[in-house]
Design an enzyme around this catalytic site. Structure first.
Site, PDB file in Angstrom:
ATOM      1  N   ASP A   1       0.827  -1.203   0.000  1.00 30.49           N
ATOM      2  CA  ASP A   1       0.000   0.000   0.000  1.00 30.49           C
ATOM      3  C   ASP A   1       0.871   1.267   0.000  1.00 30.49           C
ATOM      4  OD1 ASP A   1      -2.009   1.828   0.371  1.00 30.49           O
ATOM      5  OD2 ASP A   1      -2.849   0.875   2.148  1.00 30.49           O
TER       6      ASP A   1
ATOM      7  N   ASP B   1     -10.588   4.187  -1.576  1.00 27.42           N
ATOM      8  CA  ASP B   1     -11.197   3.180  -0.699  1.00 27.42           C
ATOM      9  C   ASP B   1     -12.716   3.115  -0.852  1.00 27.42           C
ATOM     10  OD1 ASP B   1      -8.603   3.041   0.132  1.00 27.42           O
ATOM     11  OD2 ASP B   1      -9.055   3.251   2.272  1.00 27.42           O
TER      12      ASP B   1
HETATM   13  C1  GLA Z   1      -5.475   2.343   2.676  1.00 27.96           C
HETATM   14  C2  GLA Z   1      -5.981   1.203   1.791  1.00 27.96           C
HETATM   15  C3  GLA Z   1      -7.030   0.409   2.551  1.00 27.96           C
HETATM   16  C4  GLA Z   1      -6.422  -0.132   3.836  1.00 27.96           C
HETATM   17  C5  GLA Z   1      -5.830   0.993   4.684  1.00 27.96           C
HETATM   18  C6  GLA Z   1      -5.032   0.461   5.862  1.00 27.96           C
HETATM   19  O1  GLA Z   1      -6.471   3.265   2.937  1.00 27.96           O
HETATM   20  O2  GLA Z   1      -6.518   1.698   0.597  1.00 27.96           O
HETATM   21  O3  GLA Z   1      -7.535  -0.648   1.753  1.00 27.96           O
HETATM   22  O4  GLA Z   1      -5.434  -1.079   3.524  1.00 27.96           O
HETATM   23  O5  GLA Z   1      -4.972   1.814   3.899  1.00 27.96           O
HETATM   24  O6  GLA Z   1      -4.436   1.469   6.602  1.00 27.96           O
END
Ligand code: GLA
Length: 383
Positions: A147, A208
C-alpha cells in the site's frame, strides 16, 4: 505489410506484461478470500484471524472458492536489532498462524507499505524489501498487499512509483515462495497500464470503498473501459467487498456481488465471517455468480447499453455463453428490455437466472425483466 506492423506492435505491447511478473501460476483467476480492513480496521489479532479462517470453512465459503485470509494494516510492531520486521503483541507467532490457516486448507496474506510507515502509521518496508520478503516467505505468507501511503513523502520513491513496486516484486520472487502481489495505490498514474509489467497480480483502480450504495456504485460502474487491461495473472481491483457490513440493502449488496463478478474483480469479503446471517452467506456463496467471476477465460465485462440509470453489462465466458447484468441504479423499480442482439446473439438463447437459480427456458430474441431499485437481474445466456 500493415498487418505485420500491427502484429509486431501487439507483440511489443504484450511482451513486457510478463517481464516482471510473479510465478505465472499465481492468480490465474481473480483472487478470492477475506481481508480484515473493511470490518475490523486495526482491531485485529491472532484469535480473530483464526476465527475468520474457521468461519470460512464452516460457512461453506472455502468450498465455494474463497482461499486467502488476508491480514491488513495493524499487525506490525517494528524491527529487531538485525532489522527484521517484528509483529506486535497481537500476533505472537506469525508462522504458527500461517500453519493454522494452511491446516484449514486456506492461504495467509499480509500487508505493508513501500514507505517507512503504513497508512495507519505502522512500520513499513522502506529499505527492507528483500529482508521483509524473506520474513514473509519464512512465515509461510502467500499474498502481499503493498500500500503506497507514506511512499509519497519519500522523494526517491515518489519519483519512481513503478520501480518501487518492481523492487518488491523482485524481492518476493527472490524469496523463493510464490506470493501474490497486490498493488494498492488507488489507481494513480493509470496503474492498469503498467501494473502487470512491474510484477503485480492485481492493482487497486480507485480510492477506498465505503459501505454504502453511492460509494460502491461509483467505484463499480466506473470500471467500464478498463476491461482490456485484465486477464489471467493480472487483474483490476475495484477494492474489497462490503457485503454483510450493514450499510446496504440486500438488493444493493446483490448489485455489489454481481457487478464485481462481471468485472472479474477479486472477491475479498470484508465482513465478520464468524458472525454473518444467512442472507449474507447466500450472497457470498452463490456458486453461479462466483463461476462468472472465476471463469477461466478471464475476460473482464463491460457496459453494452445505458439509458439513464439503467445499464446492461456483458461478460463473455469460456464456453461461449455470456453473463449479463441488468442493473437499475434508479430510485424506483424499472423494466429493462434485453435484446439478445446486444450479446451478439442472432436468434434464440437459453436463459438462466443466476440469483433465482432458475432456467427461464429458450427465449426468442429478447426478454423483459423487472429490476428493483438499486438492484440487478443477473443472467447467463447460451446461444
Ligand atoms: C489504505 C488502503 C485500505 C487499507 C488501509 C489500511 O487506505 O486503501 O484498503 O489497507 O490503507 O491502513
Amino acid at each position: 505489410m500493415r498487418i505485420r506492423y500491427a502484429l509486431l506492435a501487439a507483440i511489443a505491447a504484450c511482451a513486457p506484461v510478463f517481464s516482471g511478473a510473479q510465478d505465472p501460476g499465481l492468480a490465474r483467476t481473480p483472487p478470492m478470500g477475506w481481508n480484515s480492513w473493511n470490518h475490523f480496521a486495526t482491531k485485529i489479532d491472532d484469535a480473530t484471524v483464526r476465527a475468520q479462517a474457521d468461519a470460512m470453512v464452516s460457512s461453506g465459503m472455502r468450498d465455494a472458492g474463497y482461499t486467502y485470509i488476508n491480514i491488513d494494516d495493524g499487525w506490525e510492531k517494528g524491527r529487531d536489532a538485525q532489522g527484521n520486521i517484528v509483529p506486535n503483541e497481537k500476533f505472537p507467532d506469525m508462522k504458527a498462524l500461517a500453519d493454522y490457516v494452511h491446516s484449514r486448507g486456506l492461504k495467509l496474506g499480509i500487508y505493508s507499505s513501500p514507505g517507512p510507515k503504513t497508512c495507519a502509521g505502522y512500520e513499513g518496508t522502506y529499505q527492507h524489501e528483500v529482508q521483509d520478503a524473506r520474513s514473509y516467505a519464512q512465515w509461510g505468507i502467500d499474498y502481499l498487499k503493498y500500500d503506497w501511503c507514506s511512499a509519497e513523502k519519500v522523494p526517491e520513491l515518489a519519483a519512481d512509483m513503478q520501480g518501487t513496486y518492481r523492487k518488491m516484486a523482485d524481492a518476493l520472487r527472490q524469496s523463493g515462495r510464490p506470493i501474490v502481489l497486490s498493488l494498492c495505490q488507488y489507481g494513480h498514474q493509470n496503474v492498469w497500464r503498467w501494473g502487470a509489467m512491474v510484477g503485480g497480480n492485481l492493482w487497486r483502480t480507485t480510492g477506498d470503498i465505503e459501505d454504502n450504495y453511492r460509494s460502491m456504485a461509483y467505484i463499480g460502474f466506473g470500471q467500464n473501459g478498463l476491461e482490456n487491461f485484465a486477464g489471467p495473472g493480472h487483474w483490476n481491483d475495484p477494492d474489497m467487498l462490503e457485503v454483510g457490513n450493514g450499510g446496504m440493502t440486500t438488493d444493493e449488496y446483490r448489485t455489489h456481488m454481481s457487478l464485481w463478478a462481471i468485472l472479474a474483480a477479486p472477491l475479498l469479503a470484508g465482513n465478520d465471517l464468524s458472525n454473518m446471517d444467512a442472507a449474507t452467506r447466500e450472497l457470498l456463496t452463490n456458486r453461479e455468480v462466483i463461476a462468472v467471476d472465476q471463469d477461466p477465460l478471464g475476460r473482464q465485462g463491460h457496459r453494452v447499453w445505458q439509458e439513464g440509470p439503467l445499464e446492461i453489462w456483458l461478460k463473455p465466458l469460456q464456453d461461449g455463453s455470456s453473463a449479463v447484468g441488468l442493473f437499475n441504479r434508479g430510485y424506483t423499480e424499472s423494466e429493462i428490455k434485453l435484446p439478445f442482439s446486444l450479446m451478439g446473439i442472432g436468434g434464440k438463447a437459453n436463459v438462466r437466472d443466476l440469483w433465482q437459480h432458475k432456467d427461464l427456458g429458450e427465449l426468442p430474441g429478447e426478454l423483459n425483466a423487472h429490476v428493483p431499485r438499486h438492484g440487478v437481474v443477473m443472467l447467463r445466456l447460451r446461444p
